[in-house]
Design an enzyme around this catalytic site. Sequence first.
Site, PDB file in Angstrom:
ATOM      1  N   HIS A  56       1.002  -1.175   0.173  1.00  0.00           N
ATOM      2  CA  HIS A  56      -0.171   0.226  -0.039  1.00  0.00           C
ATOM      3  C   HIS A  56       0.798   1.224  -0.206  1.00  0.00           C
ATOM      4  CE1 HIS A  56       1.218  -0.408   4.166  1.00  0.00           C
ATOM      5  NE2 HIS A  56       0.846   1.043   4.329  1.00  0.00           N
ATOM      6  N   ASP A 114       0.463   4.991   1.891  1.00  0.00           N
ATOM      7  CA  ASP A 114      -0.383   5.459   3.156  1.00  0.00           C
ATOM      8  C   ASP A 114      -1.551   6.163   2.786  1.00  0.00           C
ATOM      9  OD1 ASP A 114       1.185   4.090   4.995  1.00  0.00           O
ATOM     10  OD2 ASP A 114       2.733   5.599   5.006  1.00  0.00           O
ATOM     11  N   HIS A 129       4.838   0.210   0.095  1.00  0.00           N
ATOM     12  CA  HIS A 129       5.533  -0.717   1.088  1.00  0.00           C
ATOM     13  C   HIS A 129       4.639  -1.712   1.637  1.00  0.00           C
ATOM     14  CE1 HIS A 129       3.737   2.749   3.196  1.00  0.00           C
ATOM     15  NE2 HIS A 129       3.602   2.083   4.363  1.00  0.00           N
ATOM     16  N   ARG A 146       5.339   6.457  14.023  1.00  0.00           N
ATOM     17  CA  ARG A 146       5.345   7.072  12.573  1.00  0.00           C
ATOM     18  C   ARG A 146       4.769   8.713  12.534  1.00  0.00           C
ATOM     19  NH1 ARG A 146       1.679   4.394   8.080  1.00  0.00           N
ATOM     20  NH2 ARG A 146       0.655   6.402   7.942  1.00  0.00           N
TER      21      ARG A 146
HETATM   22  C1  SIN Z   1       3.206   1.182   7.813  1.00  0.00           C
HETATM   23  O1  SIN Z   1       3.542   2.331   7.858  1.00  0.00           O
HETATM   24  O2  SIN Z   1       2.480   0.774   6.917  1.00  0.00           O
HETATM   25  C2  SIN Z   1       3.865   0.410   8.479  1.00  0.00           C
HETATM   26  C3  SIN Z   1       5.175   0.145   7.928  1.00  0.00           C
HETATM   27  C4  SIN Z   1       6.167  -1.000   9.027  1.00  0.00           C
HETATM   28  O3  SIN Z   1       5.827  -1.135  10.104  1.00  0.00           O
HETATM   29  O4  SIN Z   1       7.370  -1.286   8.404  1.00  0.00           O
END
Ligand code: SIN
Length: 278
Positions: A102, A104, A251, A266
């Site tokens: 995906h 974000d 990612h 994050r």
């Molecule tokens: C995410 O922000 O999608 C999670 C990425 C991760 O935990 O590596």
Amino acid sequence: MAYQTIEVRKLTPVIGAEIHGVDLSKDLGNQQFQEIHDALMENLVVFFRDQKMTIDQHKAFGRRFGKLHVHPNAPQDLPDHKDILVIKADENSKHVAGEEWHSDVTCDEEPPMGSILYLHTVPPDGGGATMFANMYAAFDGLSKPMQRFLEGLTAVHDSAKAHFYRVKTTDRDDKTYPRTEHPIVRTHPVTGRKALFVNRGFTNRIMGLKKREGDALLEMLFQHIETPEFQCRFHWQPNSVAFWDNRATQHRALFDYHPHRRYGHRVTVCGDKPFYRA
Ligand code: SIN
């Protein structure tokens, strides 16, 4: 690209670079800020090692790149910091955030330009890596007739699709789920390059096509996006930071470390409405 204040070491020829020579807890000077931004534009995701940041320093770093985004329906684990998304997994986790490919929060009308993930606690033996894929390469890797066909189309991004995973981890069902329509091929507002902009996590329908046609086309694109040559894989260490450009990447977080812990924060930087320019 030549850099004066940072060292940039590429992970692959296609995507990803480690940046050395920066302390993210300090205010960045204009040149260092510009060079980190340039390295992000060049490599699409950049990584930093051995960083020590407080929550406020993490947010200050994010704010250099834009206003911070508040997630529309993720749990608020830190009520005093609504712009921090806590990423956490432990022995009780059955799923983790981001297990599907995906970009974000593409269900937002103005999806985030970038996300900056800082992990303090990581699982042993290289577990819990994050994979990133280059969406310029995904677009460039399609045939010309397919590129031309997609350039005219838009698709629906619905957070109810992403919520399917989240509800299992948090049991929240008291929110409404944003949904919006974006061009399938987006022009990057800084580089001017074309990127494929549909993702398995959020995109569920192509406008103007019959459902069967749209489902088949989306499935083909989702599989195409997963081409290994478009990817890099980042192995976390405690206090690593990853900063990715959501406009040009996707990612996927690997959940191969149960029952170990993985924990961090994050911040997500606001972006613009996606557009396509021929
Ligand atoms: C995410 O922000 O999608 C999670 C990425 C991760 O935990 O590596």
